[in-house]
Motif scaffolding. Structure first.
Motif, PDB file in Angstrom:
ATOM      1  N   TYR A 305       0.830  -1.205   0.000  1.00 48.81           N
ATOM      2  CA  TYR A 305       0.000   0.000   0.000  1.00 48.81           C
ATOM      3  C   TYR A 305       0.866   1.258   0.000  1.00 48.81           C
ATOM      4  N   ALA A 306       1.981   1.211   0.746  1.00 49.13           N
ATOM      5  CA  ALA A 306       2.904   2.349   0.733  1.00 49.13           C
ATOM      6  C   ALA A 306       3.485   2.541  -0.664  1.00 49.13           C
ATOM      7  N   ALA A 307       3.852   1.426  -1.315  1.00 49.22           N
ATOM      8  CA  ALA A 307       4.372   1.507  -2.678  1.00 49.22           C
ATOM      9  C   ALA A 307       3.332   2.077  -3.626  1.00 49.22           C
ATOM     10  N   TRP A 386       4.999  -6.052  -6.016  1.00 50.96           N
ATOM     11  CA  TRP A 386       4.849  -5.607  -7.400  1.00 50.96           C
ATOM     12  C   TRP A 386       3.426  -5.118  -7.664  1.00 50.96           C
ATOM     13  N   ASP A 387       2.446  -5.788  -7.097  1.00 51.37           N
ATOM     14  CA  ASP A 387       1.057  -5.356  -7.271  1.00 51.37           C
ATOM     15  C   ASP A 387       0.884  -3.906  -6.835  1.00 51.37           C
ATOM     16  N   GLY A 388       1.437  -3.549  -5.674  1.00 49.68           N
ATOM     17  CA  GLY A 388       1.313  -2.182  -5.190  1.00 49.68           C
ATOM     18  C   GLY A 388       1.948  -1.173  -6.137  1.00 49.68           C
ATOM     19  N   ILE A 389       3.117  -1.501  -6.666  1.00 47.76           N
ATOM     20  CA  ILE A 389       3.811  -0.593  -7.579  1.00 47.76           C
ATOM     21  C   ILE A 389       3.015  -0.421  -8.871  1.00 47.76           C
ATOM     22  N   ARG A 450       3.495 -14.841 -11.139  1.00 47.26           N
ATOM     23  CA  ARG A 450       3.221 -13.406 -10.990  1.00 47.26           C
ATOM     24  C   ARG A 450       4.501 -12.624 -10.739  1.00 47.26           C
ATOM     25  N   THR A 451       5.339 -13.138  -9.850  1.00 48.64           N
ATOM     26  CA  THR A 451       6.575 -12.434  -9.515  1.00 48.64           C
ATOM     27  C   THR A 451       7.489 -12.299 -10.719  1.00 48.64           C
TER      28      THR A 451
END
Length: 469
Positions: A305-307, A386-389, A450-451
């Motif tokens: 979330y921060a990303a 990665w999702d957050g970014i 995903r990664t």
């Protein structure tokens, strides 16, 4: 403030809130697992757990379709906030909440049809189905609150505000735990004696908690953001929010996120359906392992979330240097979480199982699968970060593709693994236990896919496209 300071300012409140998030699913399963299964006519503890697990799965099937209400709202709000466009932030909020309410009323209208369609593909015993239906028809009335809370949470994160979603989430999750326990198991304190309503109380507690959270979030917006964000918004602007190019862009981006959500639903539903086909014991064990396995995500998600917030902000500001440093720092924090949870799973696997159920048959079987928990955090933490970014960059196309590839990887791994077992053993207990090993391996493969894919797409999709558009 330093990059790590900004990350922690946003991540720590999210982590504190996320610590209570597992209570939503874990309390439901734990309460079901501790209901009295010894009374005449009562079903087994494994069946009660299975009913709660399938009931929760039905809502995952519903609500994951609407994950764009949080994801899309967060990315668009963060970029508008980075540009200093408070009017844009207000329009995103109103549009998201309006769409959330419209979606909720559709779900309420179609609840019976959805349930009948779901059980055409969800395979479980009649006893588990009966319990799951009772759970569903109560909890569905929380749909307006649940979908609106998705929009609220995404908007708070996009506004670089980690405290408000923490307050909201902690309110929802603590109230869910307290109310579900009291309504299901009863309460005996001094002269206060309440017998409880049994299994139905699990769902009723969740409904009450969701509306309590919605009231909390709405109060925060009114008192904290009314003047800063909404003071210059005229009535005509509110009407125009749902017209024009911005709404078209919102739906275009979120069609990709919808497809991504459907892919993850397919993985989760596939896991649960296959486990259910192997019997209530395998279903109960698989459901509990999945809850324990995802504990690390509630810590990693704080940094994701921060990303999301910082990536969107720096893209809005066109600040490439800060963006790159943020990505590097967030990954270091996330990998630290992975190592921590590998140690926790290695030393506390059995106590975690006992926390979830008192059924010794489930605990005994669950111990055989504890080594799988050690494999999940490294791939999982990277995928969630990665999702957050990508959310902050509103790079929905790559997120969609990652979901499609993860879905294919999960089922390819499952069918390849299951092919080694002769079909003649399909009805044996040993076969069911082997299937659960295959399912856990397939789940690990989906995280790894995903990664790898999102790592490969980082430079062309984010560094090149997001900062050049």
């Amino acid at each position: 403030m330093s990059v790590n300071g900004n990350i922690l300012r946003l991540a720590v409140p999210s982590i504190l809130a996320n610590i209570t998030v597992p209570l939503v699913g874990m309390v439901d399963l734990a309460v079901a697992g501790h209901l009295d299964a010894s009374a005449p006519g009562a079903v087994s503890g494994a069946t009660l757990i299975g009913g709660a697990a399938v009931g929760s799965m039905l809502f995952d099937l519903l609500y994951w379709n609407f994950g764009f209400l949080r994801i899309g709202t967060g990315g668009l709000t963060a970029q508008a906030c980075g540009r200093g466009d408070m009017g844009g932030c207000a329009r995103v909020f109103i549009r998201s909440c309006g769409i959330a309410m419209a979606c909720a009323f559709v779900l309420l209208a179609l609840q019976w049809l959805f349930l009948q369609a779901a059980f055409l593909v969800v395979d479980c015993t009649p006893q588990v189905r009966s319990l799951a239906e009772r759970y569903f028809f109560i909890r569905i009335w929380a749909a307006p609150a649940t979908l609106c809370l998705m929009a609220f949470k995404g908007w708070f994160i996009g506004m670089q505000d980690g405290v408000s979603p923490m307050i909201t989430d902690m309110t929802v999750n603590v109230m869910n735990a307290v109310l579900s326990i009291v309504l299901a198991l009863g309460l005996n304190v001094g002269d206060l004696h309440y017998e409880g309503i049994g299994f139905a109380g699990i769902a009723a507690g969740t409904v009450a908690a969701q509306y309590t959270g919605l009231l909390t979030a709405a109060s925060i917006v009114f008192f904290k953001y009314r003047r800063r964000v909404f003071s210059g918004l005229a009535k005509i602007d509110i009407v125009s929010v749902f017209r024009g190019g911005e709404t078209g862009k919102f739906f275009s981006m979120n069609s990709d996120l919808f497809i991504r959500s459907v892919c993850f639903i397919g993985i989760y539903i596939g896991f649960t359906m296959i486990a259910a086909h192997c019997g209530d014991l395998i279903l109960a064990c698989g459901s509990i392992l999945m809850k324990i396995m995802m504990l690390f995500s509630y810590f990693t998600d704080g940094f994701a979330y921060a990303a999301e917030a910082l990536a969107g902000r720096y893209i809005g500001e066109r600040n490439v240097a800060s963006f790159r440093l943020t990505v590097k720092s967030v990954f270091l924090w996330s990998m630290g979480i992975a190592v921590l949870f590998m140690a926790i799973y290695a030393t506390s696997g059995t106590p975690l199982l006992r926390m979830m159920t008192s059924d010794e048959s489930v605990i005994s079987l669950g111990r055989k699968y504890l080594p799988w928990l050690l494999a999940m955090p490294l791939a999982g933490c990277a995928a969630f970060t990665w999702d957050g970014i990508y959310v902050g960059a509103t790079a929905s196309g790559s997120m969609r593709n990652a979901g499609l590839m993860a879905l294919a990887g999960f089922f390819a791994a499952y069918f390849l693994g299951i092919a080694v077992f002769p079909s003649g053993e399909a009805d044996t207990e040993a076969y069911g236990r082997a299937v659960l090993h295959v399912l856990l391996a397939a789940y690990f493969i989906h995280l790894l896919v995903r990664t790898v894919y999102l790592s490969f797409r980082y430079r062309p999709e984010i560094l090149s496209k997001a900062f050049s558009s």
